[in-house]
Design an enzyme around this catalytic site. Structure first.
Site, PDB file in Angstrom:
ATOM      1  N   LYS A   1      16.165   2.042   1.558  1.00  0.00           N
ATOM      2  CA  LYS A   1      17.004   2.434   0.424  1.00  0.00           C
ATOM      3  C   LYS A   1      16.767   3.892   0.039  1.00  0.00           C
ATOM      4  O   LYS A   1      17.701   4.612  -0.337  1.00  0.00           O
ATOM      5  CB  LYS A   1      16.754   1.506  -0.763  1.00  0.00           C
ATOM      6  CG  LYS A   1      17.358   0.129  -0.602  1.00  0.00           C
ATOM      7  CD  LYS A   1      18.868   0.196  -0.484  1.00  0.00           C
ATOM      8  CE  LYS A   1      19.529  -1.152  -0.375  1.00  0.00           C
ATOM      9  NZ  LYS A   1      20.998  -1.059  -0.253  1.00  0.00           N
TER      10      LYS A   1
ATOM     11  N   TYR B   1      12.080  -2.262   3.034  1.00  0.00           N
ATOM     12  CA  TYR B   1      13.330  -2.265   2.268  1.00  0.00           C
ATOM     13  C   TYR B   1      13.408  -1.034   1.374  1.00  0.00           C
ATOM     14  O   TYR B   1      14.434  -0.339   1.328  1.00  0.00           O
ATOM     15  CB  TYR B   1      13.406  -3.547   1.435  1.00  0.00           C
ATOM     16  CG  TYR B   1      14.598  -3.632   0.512  1.00  0.00           C
ATOM     17  CD1 TYR B   1      15.866  -3.899   1.010  1.00  0.00           C
ATOM     18  CD2 TYR B   1      14.442  -3.472  -0.861  1.00  0.00           C
ATOM     19  CE1 TYR B   1      16.962  -4.001   0.154  1.00  0.00           C
ATOM     20  CE2 TYR B   1      15.533  -3.570  -1.722  1.00  0.00           C
ATOM     21  CZ  TYR B   1      16.780  -3.830  -1.211  1.00  0.00           C
ATOM     22  OH  TYR B   1      17.869  -3.926  -2.055  1.00  0.00           O
TER      23      TYR B   1
ATOM     24  N   SER C   1      17.852   0.616  -5.068  1.00  0.00           N
ATOM     25  CA  SER C   1      16.903  -0.381  -5.559  1.00  0.00           C
ATOM     26  C   SER C   1      15.707   0.282  -6.221  1.00  0.00           C
ATOM     27  O   SER C   1      15.336   1.422  -5.889  1.00  0.00           O
ATOM     28  CB  SER C   1      16.427  -1.235  -4.377  1.00  0.00           C
ATOM     29  OG  SER C   1      15.299  -2.007  -4.721  1.00  0.00           O
TER      30      SER C   1
END
Length: 328
Positions: free
Chosen positions: A152, A148, A124
């Site tokens: 990642k 998040y 991402s």
């Protein structure tokens, strides 16, 4: 060739499975067996001519990763994840799914002597965080500002190291925000980027939680599938030790998105966008990157759209079965 898609019930996984079923291949290489896995049983690609296995499974559960790779797939596409907004709201769940689940899969692969599949890892743009240059190269330091993004980034490091050690042959894809996503909005903080276009194109009111000058990096679902297809069969020798790349895309502001919508669908569609500021969403988005130098991915053969009107035209063709309305 045997292909396993983890996260096959999601939008990109579903489209990839349907593409493989339609062509009988991935990246031009014939596929004779396909395994589709998600936390809910995927209901896609029933028309696939080869061997098709479908089941529900959770990578965080003991034994699941071993089951997922039991048929020794040549290509493993790892799309399963908790999205950005949900990972920020539920700290424990985010790390359990996005980090622990990924490591469990890689460990299961590593434990099989002589097995070295191509693993395509969905990363991402959230691995980057402010302060950022206006245009971000692949060499920019990973400085995520969300849980998040941190999860990642950790996945990227694992992919690099397991590839370096020869346990797998990894390709990490930093997806742009995929737009226009079909269906209903999800819990991703970026969901409104699709909503402000998808809903008006379907005659429904859309909520815009940020200002018009917010800039972001985009690509279509069609491009997302194309990235994976190319990653599946590309020569990874050119990647060296750094296996993760930011994919090409279109840099656009919310205002530019809206003007592209106006050009394609007219003022009536734009009038369906209702501004309702959401400070929580705005804060998350403020730390995200806006534009990229993707020379490395372009040199490796990855491609995407050139304009936002093209992205809208792809949605109209692929999801609504019609050409662009006014000259995309």
């Amino acid at each position: 060739m045997r292909v396993t898609i983890i996260g096959a019930a999601g939008m990109i996984g579903r489209k990839l499975a349907e593409r493989i079923a339609a062509t009988g291949a991935i990246g031009g290489t014939p596929v004779d067996a396909m395994t589709l896995v998600d936390v809910i049983e995927p209901d896609v690609a029933a028309d696939f001519k080869g061997t098709r296995e479908v089941f529900a499974a959770d990578l965080t559960q003991s034994g699941t990763s071993e089951r997922v790779i039991a048929n020794r797939p040549d290509i493993i596409v790892h799309l399963a994840a908790i999205v950005s907004g949900e990972a920020e709201a539920d700290f424990d769940k985010g790390y359990r799914v996005n980090l622990d689940g990924t490591r469990a899969l890689l460990e299961a692969i590593q434990s099989i002597e002589g097995y070295c599949p191509r693993v395509i890892y969905a990363s991402s743009l959230a691995v980057f965080g402010a302060p950022l240059p206006d245009v971000i190269p692949d060499t920019h330091q990973l400085t995520p500002l969300t849980s998040y993004g941190a999860q990642k980034a950790m996945g990227e490091l694992l992919l690099n190291d397991y590839s370096r050690r020869g346990f797998l042959d990894g390709v990490g894809i930093r997806f742009p925000t995929i737009c226009i996503r079909p269906g209903k909005r999800n819990k991703a903080a970026s969901s409104f980027f699709s909503g402000i276009l998808r809903e008006p194109l379907n005659g429904v009111e859309a909520i815009l939680p940020v200002e018009d000058d917010v800039r972001h990096w985009f690509a279509s679902p069609r491009a997302a599938v194309g990235y994976i297809e190319h990653a599946a069969t590309m020569d990874t020798a050119q990647l060296g030790a750094q296996r993760c790349m930011t994919m090409p895309g279109v840099s656009a502001t919310v205002g530019e998105q809206i003007e592209a919508l106006r050009a394609v669908a007219g003022d009536g569609a734009v009038a369906l966008i209702r501004r309702a500021p959401d400070p929580a969403v705005a804060q998350i988005i403020a730390g995200w990157p806006r534009a990229f130098d993707t020379a490395r991915a372009l040199a490796a053969g990855f491609v995407a759209e050139k304009s936002f009107q093209e992205i809208i035209a792809i949605y109209l063709e692929d999801e609504m079965g019609q050409p662009a309305l006014k000259g995309a």
